[in-house]
Design an enzyme around this catalytic site. Structure first.
Site, PDB file in Angstrom:
ATOM      1  N   ARG A 473       0.729  -1.168  -0.027  1.00  0.00           N
ATOM      2  CA  ARG A 473      -0.036   0.137  -0.001  1.00  0.00           C
ATOM      3  C   ARG A 473       0.859   1.204  -0.091  1.00  0.00           C
ATOM      4  NH1 ARG A 473      -3.550   0.305   4.904  1.00  0.00           N
ATOM      5  NH2 ARG A 473      -1.525  -0.107   5.824  1.00  0.00           N
ATOM      6  N   SER A 534       8.444  -4.879   6.383  1.00  0.00           N
ATOM      7  CA  SER A 534       8.406  -6.048   7.335  1.00  0.00           C
ATOM      8  C   SER A 534       9.054  -7.150   6.996  1.00  0.00           C
ATOM      9  CB  SER A 534       6.880  -6.405   7.442  1.00  0.00           C
ATOM     10  OG  SER A 534       6.034  -5.156   7.870  1.00  0.00           O
ATOM     11  N   ASP A 588       6.979  -3.518  11.179  1.00  0.00           N
ATOM     12  CA  ASP A 588       5.641  -3.439  11.282  1.00  0.00           C
ATOM     13  C   ASP A 588       5.115  -3.451  12.706  1.00  0.00           C
ATOM     14  OD1 ASP A 588       6.354  -6.107  11.070  1.00  0.00           O
ATOM     15  OD2 ASP A 588       4.580  -7.070  10.196  1.00  0.00           O
TER      16      ASP A 588
HETATM   17 MG    MG Z   1       0.274  -7.637   9.239  1.00  0.00          MG
END
Ligand code: MG
Ligand code: ADP
Length: 865
Positions: A473, A534, A588
């Site tokens: 995103r 992440s 994250d």
């Molecule tokens: Mg996640």
């Protein structure tokens, strides 16, 4: 009692002891297990010394145990383990087949020190005293239950039983989940009504006659067992006597006789009453019985006495019929049937010897419950065989339970196990933080260069990227006085790009950013950008992160060992995009912590339990040996999924965990901790356990389940659906309470069955309950392990700060944590136990990777200013 009860598969030698009115009956029953309906039975009756019924409880049970010893000696029984079923015809509070507290004595028994005690235990200790160490009392049942089972064996299943003897009682089969008092929640359960006590609260006062009142007053327990006193053979003779007395006083009977004898209790026996009602020689019997009392009955007297006896016996039969009709209509309604077809086992002297009693019973029942077709089955040889059957089933169920427990035992972690894991985690954390020891730690403890959590004064407009979660995103985040506003766009990263060259991957990312800026009209500004990335990175600065390895399906070449921010900047140059200012790379977990930190300044821990699991927390700089500087704090990305990769968790790894591990792309020594906890693995662990249960014939009747052999077919989200508990009032609210509360509509069960149905598994009620137990065991272990890890973290933070108590908040993200009905509850409960000096609050993060990345950028900008 499971639904397989009547299947005649049970086999083996069983012992049954029946405690009766004036004797003890012992039976040796051999069930052949070949579907043969008639087992081999040997039995013996021992008369009970008169003083025992009112003596000490201990003496009664000693006598029963002596009977068992003599019986076994008499038949030369072998010394192998012998299960014993105990038929005990008194009101008990029964919570298990082998646990029954006597509520109160009746039928002339009143032994001391037994009421309120577990009768099974009393018999077991008496049997030990007789040195019968090989005899185990495995089941206790009421005589009605024995009758029901005995009649069941005679043919079709029998689901109701009626006993009309000295007393009266009944039992019937109900769905176990409707029996709230019992521990058992699966299958069917026999409910003993103890209906002899019906009316003790006054509900029957309208139908009680003056004769009944006299009988009650003269009984040993006035005011109690009112229904029984209208029906049981202990009382029928007495009722007739009181009627005769009243009529004689009115001079309507026995004119010219001395009727004083009628004032003596028990001069007229129920047996005589039953003979008098006989059509053929009843009149003669009446005359003889009355003359024996010294009365001189006329023929009319005898005729009237016969009428009175018939009225009393008919009333008894009709009352039993009313009781049965109530049971039938209850069963019909709870089974949602229009017509109920049912077999009723009947036993007791009143019924057995007297066709008239049975006829009235049958016809009145039809009248009161016309939609129920009942067939009365007289019990052929008392309750003994049925009792043996129940005992055998109890034994099989207990053996299966033991096997299931054995299989699941390695997955059930004790408090000591969890404390040990907590200590190991603590050790690995210290190793990971140390400059020299870092290389040998399984928990990497990566510095993030994030030095502070938000204080609420952050303002501005930021770009954020989120790579490494379920979607890629691009976001714009506006942090303003009155809150945070965001707009975002999801972009697809084609598999070919994920697994192509690094250049292509980062070019694609820049193209997505440019597209987003165009759409959002942000081309002219240069906004600070936070990059949620992440994957495990060695961070060298807030905006400098060297990729250690790809995970989650990424494998773009030329990236491992490179600074990902540099790769992004180079791609921007290639695309001639100058409006990009990367200020931070964020994991994250860190994003999660930061996003919750904006709402709660105490949030200094981030936790993820989704596809994988990881955590971060604020550590003192002086403890971080891998970064220069002693001042303040820094957020440490623990990468705790790798905890145990050095073998330190091997002890708690089960056979099932190893099977799951072998099938993963990183088999062997990677992500050991994660493989016990996260969404990617829990369904697989459950699947392997189910396969083992099938193989051991403990599930799905041992039928092979080809579809269950397929990897990942049992999804982790099934655990959430299966473990959801529904409330009892059936309004659909989910209740998060243990122990189980099954909705009366069986919704929970149907959920489990529907899921299993999709896997082409035909689950019985027992199967569904077992599958759920497996899911609960696996998810609870995951939550507890997660708690052990967190306990190490919060305790370290508390010690770091020299506090007696630490209050801290954990920001959490991940679908498993958020969607599973019990995960967070188990996690918090275990954490309270393992870290009693810390008050830990959990805050769900909303869009941690977007909002969090922007906030890291914001905090960094604020600090720079
Ligand atoms: Mg996640
Ligand atoms: P990620 O960790 O990749 O960012 P999520 O936090 O959404 O993604 O977690 C995805 C994982 O959550 C999957 O492994 C899936 O098995 C699990 N999952 C999805 N739905 C549920 C659910 N209802 N209950 C429990 N786990 C679920």
């Amino acid at each position: 009692l499971p639904d397989t009860l009547c299947s005649s598969v049970e086999k083996g030698d069983l012992l049954v002891v029946e405690l009766c009115q004036s004797h003890v009956r012992t039976l040796w029953v051999t069930l052949l297990g070949d579907g043969n309906q008639s087992p081999q039975v040997m039995d013996k009756i021992f008369d009970m010394p008169g003083n025992i019924m009112q003596g000490k409880g201990e003496a009664l049970f000693d006598f029963v145990a002596q009977c068992v010893r003599q019986f076994l000696a008499g038949i030369g029984a072998p010394q192998h383990r012998l299960p014993l079923g105990f038929v005990f015809p008194f009101s008990c509070r029964q919570t298990r087949l082998d646990k029954a507290e006597l509520i109160s004595w009746s039928k002339g028994f009143s032994c001391s020190d037994v009421e309120g005690k577990d009768v099974v235990q009393l018999l077991q200790s008496a049997i030990k005293k007789q040195k019968l160490y090989h005899v185990d009392v495995v089941a206790l049942m009421n005589d009605t239950v024995g009758t029901m089972m005995t009649c069941s064996m005679a043919g079709k299943p029998c689901e109701v039983a009626l006993v009309v003897d000295t007393g009266t009682n009944s039992c019937f089969m109900a769905k176990a989940q409707q029996v709230e008092m019992a521990e058992e929640t699966s299958g069917e359960m026999c409910v003993n009504t103890e209906w002899g006590c019906f009316g003790d609260d006054g509900t029957l006062s309208d139908i009680l006659t003056p004769y009944d009142q006299h009988v009650d007053q003269e009984s040993s327990n006035p005011g109690e067992k009112r229904f029984e006193k209208l029906v049981g053979s202990l009382y029928l003779g007495e009722i007739v006597r009181h009627v005769l007395m009243a009529l004689a006083a009115e001079k309507a009977l026995f004119i010219g006789s001395n009727v004083a004898v009628l004032g003596t209790k028990d001069v007229l026996k129920t047996q005589q009453v039953l003979e008098i009602i006989d059509n053929e020689d009843g009149m003669a019997k009446a005359s003889r019985a009355l003359e024996a009392l010294g009365l001189r009955p006329s023929e009319r007297d005898c005729c009237r006495v016969q009428q009175i006896c018939r009225a009393v016996v008919s009333r008894a039969a009709a009352l039993c019929a009313a009781g049965l009709a109530a049971i039938f209509s209850h069963m019909r309604q709870s089974r949602e049937l229009e017509h109920l077809v049912i077999n009723v086992g009947v036993d007791g002297e009143l019924y057995r010897g007297h066709t008239r009693f049975g006829e009235i019973l049958q016809s009145v029942t039809r009248l009161l419950a016309p939609e129920c077709m009942a067939t009365l089955l007289p019990s052929v040889d008392g309750t003994g065989r049925g009792a043996a059957m129940v005992t055998a089933v109890a034994l099989r169920v207990a053996a299966q339970r033991r096997e299931v427990d054995q299989l699941l035992a390695p997955l059930r972690l004790s408090r000591a196990d969890l404390q040990h894991i907590q200590a190991l985690m603590r050790r690995e954390m210290e190793l990971g933080l140390g400059r020299e020891s870092n290389a040998n730690a399984s928990v990497r403890m990566l510095p993030t260069y994030v030095r502070g959590t938000p204080d609420g004064t952050e303002r501005g407009e930021f770009l954020a990227l989120d790579l490494g979660g379920t979607n890629f995103r691009v976001l714009v985040v506006r942090v303003e006085q009155d809150g945070i506003r965001m707009a975002s766009e999801i972009y697809v990263i084609p598999t070919a790009v994920m697994q192509g060259t690094g250049e292509a991957l980062f070019d694609h990312i820049i193209e997505c950013i440019m597209d987003f800026q165009l759409k959002q009209n942000l081309m002219k500004q240069v906004l600070p950008l936070g990059f949620t990335f992440s994957f495990p990175c060695q961070q060298l600065g807030l905006d400098k992160a060297v990729l250690l390895s790809w995970t989650k399906g990424f494998s773009a070449s030329g990236c491992v060992g490179q600074d990902v921010v540099q790769l992004l900047r180079e791609a921007a140059q290639r695309k001639q995009h100058s409006g990009l200012k990367v200020v931070a790379v964020v994991n994250d977990t860190v994003g999660t912590m930061m996003s919750c930190g904006y709402d709660d300044p105490k949030c200094e821990i981030g936790l993820i339990v989704g596809t994988g699991t990881n955590a971060c927390y604020m550590e003192e700089m002086q403890n971080v040996g891998t970064v220069e500087g002693e001042q303040g704090r820094m957020c440490i990305n623990m990468e705790w999924g790798a905890f145990g990769d050095n073998g330190c968790l091997d002890d708690i790894f089960t056979h099932f965990d190893r099977l799951v591990d072998e099938k993963t792309i990183n088999a062997g020594k990677q992500s050991r901790f994660e493989k016990l906890i996260s969404g990617m693995y829990l369904g697989e662990i459950v699947r392997h356990i189910l396969l083992a249960l099938v193989e051991k014939q403990l599930l799905f009747r041992g039928k092979p389940c080809p579809k269950l052999q397929t990897r990942d077919i049992f999804q982790t989200k099934f655990l959430s659906t299966i473990e959801i508990l529904w409330d009892g009032d059936g309004d659909g609210d989910v209740v998060l309470t243990v122990p189980l509360v099954w909705g009366s509509d069986g919704l929970a069960l149907r959920q489990v069955q529907a899921i299993l149905q999709d896997l082409e598994l035909q689950a019985s009620f027992e199967d569904s309950v077992l599958v759920r137990e497996v899911c609960q065991t696996v998810s609870q272990r995951a939550a507890q392990l997660c708690a052990a890890g967190l306990a190490a973290v919060v305790e370290k933070m508390r010690e770091n700060r020299g506090l007696a108590r630490l209050a801290v908040t954990v920001g959490v993200d991940g679908t498993l944590y958020k969607m599973h009905p019990l995960f967070s509850q188990h996690l918090q409960q275990t954490l309270r136990d393992l870290a009693p000096n810390c008050t830990v609050t959990f805050l769900r993060s909303e869009d941690g990777s977007g909002k969090g990345a922007a906030l890291v950028a914001a905090v960094a900008c604020r600090a720079a200013e």
